[in-house]
Motif scaffolding. Structure first.
Motif, PDB file in Angstrom:
ATOM      1  N   THR A 129      18.166 -27.401   3.460  1.00 37.88           N
ATOM      2  CA  THR A 129      17.334 -25.706   3.884  1.00 37.88           C
ATOM      3  C   THR A 129      16.697 -25.464   2.712  1.00 37.88           C
ATOM      4  O   THR A 129      16.710 -26.059   1.685  1.00 37.88           O
ATOM      5  CB  THR A 129      18.450 -24.817   3.895  1.00 37.88           C
ATOM      6  N   PRO A 130      15.611 -24.560   2.935  1.00 37.56           N
ATOM      7  CA  PRO A 130      14.958 -23.929   1.653  1.00 37.56           C
ATOM      8  C   PRO A 130      15.688 -23.444   0.618  1.00 37.56           C
ATOM      9  O   PRO A 130      15.540 -23.572  -0.587  1.00 37.56           O
ATOM     10  CB  PRO A 130      14.190 -22.822   2.310  1.00 37.56           C
ATOM     11  N   THR A 131      16.776 -22.789   0.730  1.00 34.84           N
ATOM     12  CA  THR A 131      17.726 -22.433  -0.117  1.00 34.84           C
ATOM     13  C   THR A 131      18.254 -23.399  -1.148  1.00 34.84           C
ATOM     14  O   THR A 131      18.410 -23.134  -2.283  1.00 34.84           O
ATOM     15  CB  THR A 131      18.973 -21.738   0.511  1.00 34.84           C
ATOM     16  N   ASP A 132      18.568 -24.674  -0.545  1.00 32.30           N
ATOM     17  CA  ASP A 132      18.697 -25.936  -1.464  1.00 32.30           C
ATOM     18  C   ASP A 132      17.905 -26.417  -2.332  1.00 32.30           C
ATOM     19  O   ASP A 132      18.213 -26.839  -3.452  1.00 32.30           O
ATOM     20  CB  ASP A 132      19.186 -26.951  -0.310  1.00 32.30           C
ATOM     21  N   LEU A 133      16.719 -25.954  -2.029  1.00 31.68           N
ATOM     22  CA  LEU A 133      15.670 -26.560  -3.004  1.00 31.68           C
ATOM     23  C   LEU A 133      15.182 -25.335  -4.091  1.00 31.68           C
ATOM     24  O   LEU A 133      14.289 -25.730  -4.748  1.00 31.68           O
ATOM     25  CB  LEU A 133      14.413 -26.851  -2.143  1.00 31.68           C
ATOM     26  N   PHE A 134      15.701 -24.306  -4.109  1.00 31.99           N
ATOM     27  CA  PHE A 134      15.301 -23.221  -4.890  1.00 31.99           C
ATOM     28  C   PHE A 134      15.480 -23.548  -6.366  1.00 31.99           C
ATOM     29  O   PHE A 134      14.631 -22.974  -7.304  1.00 31.99           O
ATOM     30  CB  PHE A 134      16.209 -21.852  -4.696  1.00 31.99           C
ATOM     31  N   PRO A 135      16.195 -24.295  -6.786  1.00 30.78           N
ATOM     32  CA  PRO A 135      16.345 -24.920  -8.361  1.00 30.78           C
ATOM     33  C   PRO A 135      15.109 -25.557  -8.812  1.00 30.78           C
ATOM     34  O   PRO A 135      14.708 -25.876  -9.800  1.00 30.78           O
ATOM     35  CB  PRO A 135      17.296 -25.638  -8.349  1.00 30.78           C
ATOM     36  N   LEU A 136      14.275 -26.192  -7.632  1.00 34.75           N
ATOM     37  CA  LEU A 136      13.009 -26.975  -7.891  1.00 34.75           C
ATOM     38  C   LEU A 136      11.794 -26.004  -8.094  1.00 34.75           C
ATOM     39  O   LEU A 136      10.625 -26.334  -8.174  1.00 34.75           O
ATOM     40  CB  LEU A 136      12.835 -27.598  -6.802  1.00 34.75           C
ATOM     41  N   VAL A 137      11.866 -24.683  -7.683  1.00 36.85           N
ATOM     42  CA  VAL A 137      10.669 -23.863  -7.983  1.00 36.85           C
ATOM     43  C   VAL A 137      10.231 -23.948  -9.199  1.00 36.85           C
ATOM     44  O   VAL A 137      10.983 -23.850 -10.368  1.00 36.85           O
ATOM     45  CB  VAL A 137      11.230 -22.296  -7.521  1.00 36.85           C
ATOM     46  N   GLY A 138       8.986 -23.781  -9.373  1.00 35.91           N
ATOM     47  CA  GLY A 138       8.205 -23.998 -10.728  1.00 35.91           C
ATOM     48  C   GLY A 138       8.040 -25.534 -11.031  1.00 35.91           C
ATOM     49  O   GLY A 138       7.420 -26.174 -12.009  1.00 35.91           O
ATOM     50  N   LYS A 139       8.629 -26.328 -10.343  1.00 38.30           N
ATOM     51  CA  LYS A 139       8.621 -27.809 -10.920  1.00 38.30           C
ATOM     52  C   LYS A 139       7.728 -28.530  -9.850  1.00 38.30           C
ATOM     53  O   LYS A 139       7.230 -28.023  -8.772  1.00 38.30           O
ATOM     54  CB  LYS A 139       9.945 -28.628 -10.482  1.00 38.30           C
TER      55      LYS A 139
ATOM     56  N   GLN B 143       8.274 -31.601   6.074  1.00 38.89           N
ATOM     57  CA  GLN B 143       7.231 -30.792   5.864  1.00 38.89           C
ATOM     58  C   GLN B 143       7.412 -29.391   6.035  1.00 38.89           C
ATOM     59  O   GLN B 143       7.112 -28.466   5.534  1.00 38.89           O
ATOM     60  CB  GLN B 143       6.134 -31.187   6.672  1.00 38.89           C
ATOM     61  N   GLU B 144       8.203 -29.131   7.292  1.00 38.57           N
ATOM     62  CA  GLU B 144       8.610 -27.799   7.473  1.00 38.57           C
ATOM     63  C   GLU B 144       9.553 -27.221   6.591  1.00 38.57           C
ATOM     64  O   GLU B 144       9.290 -25.896   6.160  1.00 38.57           O
ATOM     65  CB  GLU B 144       9.235 -27.985   8.855  1.00 38.57           C
ATOM     66  N   THR B 145      10.308 -27.847   5.981  1.00 37.38           N
ATOM     67  CA  THR B 145      11.528 -27.290   5.034  1.00 37.38           C
ATOM     68  C   THR B 145      10.710 -26.948   3.769  1.00 37.38           C
ATOM     69  O   THR B 145      10.893 -26.118   3.132  1.00 37.38           O
ATOM     70  CB  THR B 145      12.681 -28.427   4.759  1.00 37.38           C
ATOM     71  N   LEU B 146       9.806 -27.848   3.153  1.00 35.83           N
ATOM     72  CA  LEU B 146       9.126 -27.591   1.910  1.00 35.83           C
ATOM     73  C   LEU B 146       8.190 -26.392   2.101  1.00 35.83           C
ATOM     74  O   LEU B 146       8.039 -25.764   1.142  1.00 35.83           O
ATOM     75  CB  LEU B 146       8.428 -28.826   1.528  1.00 35.83           C
ATOM     76  N   GLN B 147       7.552 -26.256   3.201  1.00 36.48           N
ATOM     77  CA  GLN B 147       6.404 -25.242   3.309  1.00 36.48           C
ATOM     78  C   GLN B 147       7.108 -23.722   3.337  1.00 36.48           C
ATOM     79  O   GLN B 147       6.615 -22.749   3.011  1.00 36.48           O
ATOM     80  CB  GLN B 147       5.707 -25.351   4.615  1.00 36.48           C
TER      81      GLN B 147
END
Length: 303
Positions: free
Chosen positions: A129-139, A154-158
């Motif tokens: 889910t997009p929430t799982d990837l929040f620690p990567l924001v700014g990376k 692609q859908e998840t990352l966008q």
């Protein structure tokens, strides 16, 4: 469940040991990056450790130690608690390094052993889910989807704001049975030779003609025996023991046998051997009167 937090005694490390690339130094460095444990049955446990270096969960993988095929998976904590990404604890140690993101922990661990400019992380689950990837924001993130999962990623990352990402389609163009980038890379790695193959390689190094002979006769090494070093040492004359010839047992059976042999081949007829009409032949006493060999102890020629 009794487990070990870190252990090389698992099917995962046994699988990696089958490749020449994974020597002891690389395996120890891998364990230092990602603490990987094991169950009593040898199943691998890929611990998910957050930025505070706390274990949030452990992904237990049941796999074939020879082929690397994954048969089953489960979680150490099965109460549905949220978990971080596998390798998330490395983000603080490498703040400016590009992140390579994959689905499964096995792929991240394997790829981290090869010289790439990335720090490797894995979501550890199919439905990210997009929430799982929040620690990567700014990376800066490079994502390597498994084969057939490009559009889903692609859908998840966008849906993740302020995330700089590049989505690789390398696996979409791969032919064959490889579904992950780790499988593709490992398929190109030479396997560690077996004991028999290593023995043949040593013989070929000593004598290149052996390789031609093996190929011409379609030979194969079926076993390797160890060499007794003591047996290869030269023996001095003082160490050679001379044994006396075996003694014939002095019993009645042996006496009878020797007497019968003596009668047949070398015996003399005590009544005929002095007769002028007899002589000793190869089979005993021969009577020239009867033109035959005479029995032992009998004078039956009439003289």
């Amino acid at each position: 469940m009794k487990v070990e937090i870190t252990s090389f005694s698992s099917s995962f490390f046994e699988y990696l040991c089958g490749f020449i690339w994974f020597d002891q130094d690389k395996l120890e460095a891998l364990m230092k990056r990602y603490p990987i444990g094991a169950t009593e049955q040898g199943e691998s446990i890929f611990w998910h450790i957050n930025a505070e270096n706390k274990i949030t969960n452990g992904h237990i993988i049941t796999m074939d130690s020879e082929t690397g095929k994954v048969y089953d998976d489960s979680w150490y904590y099965q109460d549905g608690r949220p978990t971080c990404m596998f390798g998330e604890h490395l983000l603080g140690a490498f703040p400016s390094q590009t992140v390579a993101l994959v689905t499964d922990e096995l792929t991240a661990a394997v790829m981290s052993c090869f010289p790439t400019p990335y720090v490797w992380l894995a979501t550890g689950k199919e439905q990210t889910t997009p929430t799982d990837l929040f620690p990567l924001v700014g990376k800066t993130v490079v994502v390597f989807p498994n084969k057939g999962e490009y559009n889903k990623w692609q859908e998840t990352l966008q849906a993740v704001p302020n995330l700089q990402f590049h989505l690789s389609d390398v696996m979409e163009n791969v032919q064959g049975d490889c579904h992950t980038i780790a499988q593709m890379v490992l398929s190109q790695q030479p396997l560690r030779p077996t004991e028999e193959e290593a023995a043949l390689m040593r013989m070929e190094d000593a004598n290149p003609n052996i390789a031609l002979l093996v190929k011409a006769l379609n030979l194969e090494v079926v076993g390797v025996s160890s060499i007794d070093e003591d047996a290869m040492k030269p023996i001095s004359k003082s160490e050679v023991k001379s044994e006396p010839p075996p003694q014939i047992e002095d019993d009645e059976a042996m006496k009878s046998f020797l007497m019968a042999q003596e009668k047949r081949w070398h015996g003399r007829n005590p009544e005929c051997h002095k007769c002028s009409r007899s002589h000793e032949g190869i089979n005993g006493t021969y009577c020239d009167e009867l033109h035959q060999y005479v029995e032992y102890g009998k004078g039956n020629c009439g003289r």
